[in-house]
Design a protein around this motif. Sequence first.
Motif, PDB file in Angstrom:
ATOM      1  N   LYS A 198      32.490  -6.800 -33.909  1.00  0.00           N
ATOM      2  CA  LYS A 198      31.886  -5.993 -32.850  1.00  0.00           C
ATOM      3  C   LYS A 198      30.600  -5.330 -33.315  1.00  0.00           C
ATOM      4  N   LYS A 199      30.589  -4.852 -34.543  1.00  0.00           N
ATOM      5  CA  LYS A 199      29.401  -4.163 -35.074  1.00  0.00           C
ATOM      6  C   LYS A 199      28.203  -5.114 -35.132  1.00  0.00           C
ATOM      7  N   MET A 200      28.427  -6.312 -35.595  1.00  0.00           N
ATOM      8  CA  MET A 200      27.356  -7.309 -35.683  1.00  0.00           C
ATOM      9  C   MET A 200      26.849  -7.683 -34.295  1.00  0.00           C
ATOM     10  N   SER A 201      27.769  -7.874 -33.360  1.00  0.00           N
ATOM     11  CA  SER A 201      27.374  -8.240 -31.998  1.00  0.00           C
ATOM     12  C   SER A 201      26.525  -7.143 -31.356  1.00  0.00           C
ATOM     13  N   LEU A 202      26.945  -5.884 -31.513  1.00  0.00           N
ATOM     14  CA  LEU A 202      26.179  -4.777 -30.942  1.00  0.00           C
ATOM     15  C   LEU A 202      24.808  -4.651 -31.601  1.00  0.00           C
ATOM     16  N   GLY A 203      24.733  -4.852 -32.909  1.00  0.00           N
ATOM     17  CA  GLY A 203      23.453  -4.785 -33.613  1.00  0.00           C
ATOM     18  C   GLY A 203      22.486  -5.858 -33.146  1.00  0.00           C
ATOM     19  N   LEU A 204      22.978  -7.080 -33.042  1.00  0.00           N
ATOM     20  CA  LEU A 204      22.117  -8.175 -32.592  1.00  0.00           C
ATOM     21  C   LEU A 204      21.710  -8.009 -31.131  1.00  0.00           C
ATOM     22  N   THR A 205      22.621  -7.479 -30.316  1.00  0.00           N
ATOM     23  CA  THR A 205      22.284  -7.220 -28.911  1.00  0.00           C
ATOM     24  C   THR A 205      21.194  -6.161 -28.822  1.00  0.00           C
ATOM     25  N   GLY A 206      21.287  -5.135 -29.645  1.00  0.00           N
ATOM     26  CA  GLY A 206      20.261  -4.097 -29.672  1.00  0.00           C
ATOM     27  C   GLY A 206      18.899  -4.648 -30.056  1.00  0.00           C
ATOM     28  N   VAL A 247      17.460  -6.530 -27.087  1.00  0.00           N
ATOM     29  CA  VAL A 247      16.989  -5.628 -26.039  1.00  0.00           C
ATOM     30  C   VAL A 247      15.661  -4.986 -26.431  1.00  0.00           C
ATOM     31  N   VAL A 248      15.564  -4.514 -27.677  1.00  0.00           N
ATOM     32  CA  VAL A 248      14.327  -3.870 -28.142  1.00  0.00           C
ATOM     33  C   VAL A 248      13.166  -4.862 -28.128  1.00  0.00           C
ATOM     34  N   LEU A 249      13.375  -6.057 -28.634  1.00  0.00           N
ATOM     35  CA  LEU A 249      12.306  -7.060 -28.638  1.00  0.00           C
ATOM     36  C   LEU A 249      11.907  -7.463 -27.223  1.00  0.00           C
ATOM     37  N   THR A 250      12.867  -7.518 -26.308  1.00  0.00           N
ATOM     38  CA  THR A 250      12.554  -7.847 -24.918  1.00  0.00           C
ATOM     39  C   THR A 250      11.661  -6.778 -24.295  1.00  0.00           C
ATOM     40  N   VAL A 251      11.976  -5.510 -24.563  1.00  0.00           N
ATOM     41  CA  VAL A 251      11.161  -4.418 -24.030  1.00  0.00           C
ATOM     42  C   VAL A 251       9.754  -4.461 -24.625  1.00  0.00           C
ATOM     43  N   ILE A 252       9.652  -4.681 -25.928  1.00  0.00           N
ATOM     44  CA  ILE A 252       8.336  -4.713 -26.589  1.00  0.00           C
ATOM     45  C   ILE A 252       7.491  -5.874 -26.055  1.00  0.00           C
TER      46      ILE A 252
END
Length: 82
Positions: free
Chosen positions: A45-53, A56-61
């Motif tokens: 779960k930790k890895m999935s949440l990190g990669l999802t974050g 999301v950040v790269l998409t916004v940038i």
Amino acid sequence: MAGKAKSKKGNSANEKEPSPFAPAQIKKFIEEVKVEFTKIVWPDKKMSLGLTGIVVVLTVIISAYLGAVDLLLGKLVSSFLR
């Protein structure tokens, strides 16, 4: 005459491969998929949440960058057309 020797393996017309759409072949395929599915190593779960974050950040940038470029090019083109 050694070059004219034929293999009996591929010459038999009676040996037909079963259709890949036959129920037995479909069942065999599904069983093989189940076996392969057990070999998958899913991320925790930790890895999935990190990669999802990160996604999301790269998409916004990237969307902010492309939006800024679009705005600047739109202003540039409209200034040339006036």
